[in-house]
Design a protein around this motif. Structure first.
Motif: not given
Length: 253
Positions: A53-57, A122-131, A212-216
């Motif tokens: 969910x978080x990666x797709x979000x 995967x979550x940390x990678x997407x967080x880095x991408x959003x940042x 905000x998505x990176x924080x979540x």
């Protein structure tokens, strides 16, 4: 002739019965060892769904304001905006095989030493991408963030493998069909609400949705690390031996 026909039909019927029995046997016995069915807690499966969910979000939250964000902050051209949409797809395609190899090598939840989980990565990678997208100082950084974020959309394949390995067609509470339905639902809900929430957050700034998505995602990573357990079938298939060899090589390096 009638007797011959009857005998032939009877033989075909017995063959069909044996074939059906052979097809059903793996479903009933694959996950059973020493009279007990190997299952994972429901919390582990819910955390896997949360990861998807978080990666797709994260991959869709910036879509509504991506064009105005690129134009207003970076003076992007029409071709540049096209790159922002096409590069994530290209990276997802290029990284799909690498993700499968990575998952088979490290497992769904590596447990030796300080090796992180594939889902946590995967979550940390997407967080880095959003940042990277939210704090971009140039169009190049924005494009890099979009491209890097596309890589982690392939976690959906790993989630399917995990659910297939840890559930069965039974009534233990972990029905495979139920969890696959939940997996499909969570990715569609993410694609449904991510643009809407991103549009609402854009009133506070065009880069706020990504931040905000990176924080979540960063908050969700420890939860996934704590609750996701390794797939028993992966361990039975030699995953434990591969992990032990990697740990031994690190100690002697």
């Amino acid at each position: 002739l009638a007797q011959g026909s009857y005998g032939s039909n009877s033989a075909k019927s017995s063959d069909i019965q044996r074939l059906c029995a052979a097809m059903k046997a793996p479903l009933m016995e694959d996950d059973v060892e020493d009279g007990q069915r190997q299952a994972v807690p429901a919390a582990a499966l819910w955390m896997v769904l949360l990861t998807v969910f978080l990666d797709q979000f994260g991959g869709n939250v910036l879509v509504p304001m991506l064009a105005p964000y690129a134009r207003m902050d970076f003076n992007a051209s029409d071709a540049d905006i096209g790159y922002l949409f096409s590069f994530p797809c290209a990276s997802a395609f290029a990284f799909s095989y690498m993700m499968a190899s990575f998952t088979n090598s490290l497992g769904r939840k590596p447990v030796l030493g300080d090796v992180p989980q594939v889902f946590v990565i995967s979550l940390l990678g997407m967080a880095l991408a959003c940042l990277c997208q939210g704090a971009a100082g140039s169009f190049g950084w924005l494009l890099l963030g979009r491209t890097f974020g596309g890589m982690w959309l392939n976690i959906l394949t790993t989630a399917k493998v995990y659910i297939n390995e840890t559930t069965d067609w039974d009534v233990t509470g972990n029905e495979r069909s139920y969890w696959f339905a939940q997996l499909s639902l969570c990715q569609n809900v993410a694609k449904l609400f991510a643009p809407a929430l991103g549009g609402a957050l854009s009133h506070y700034g065009l880069n706020v949705p990504s931040l905000a998505t990176a924080l979540v995602n960063i908050v969700g990573a420890p939860l996934v690390y704590l609750y996701v357990v390794e797939s028993p079938r992966f361990l039975q298939g030699g995953g434990a031996e591969r992990k032990a060899l990697r740990a031994c090589s690190r100690r002697h390096a």
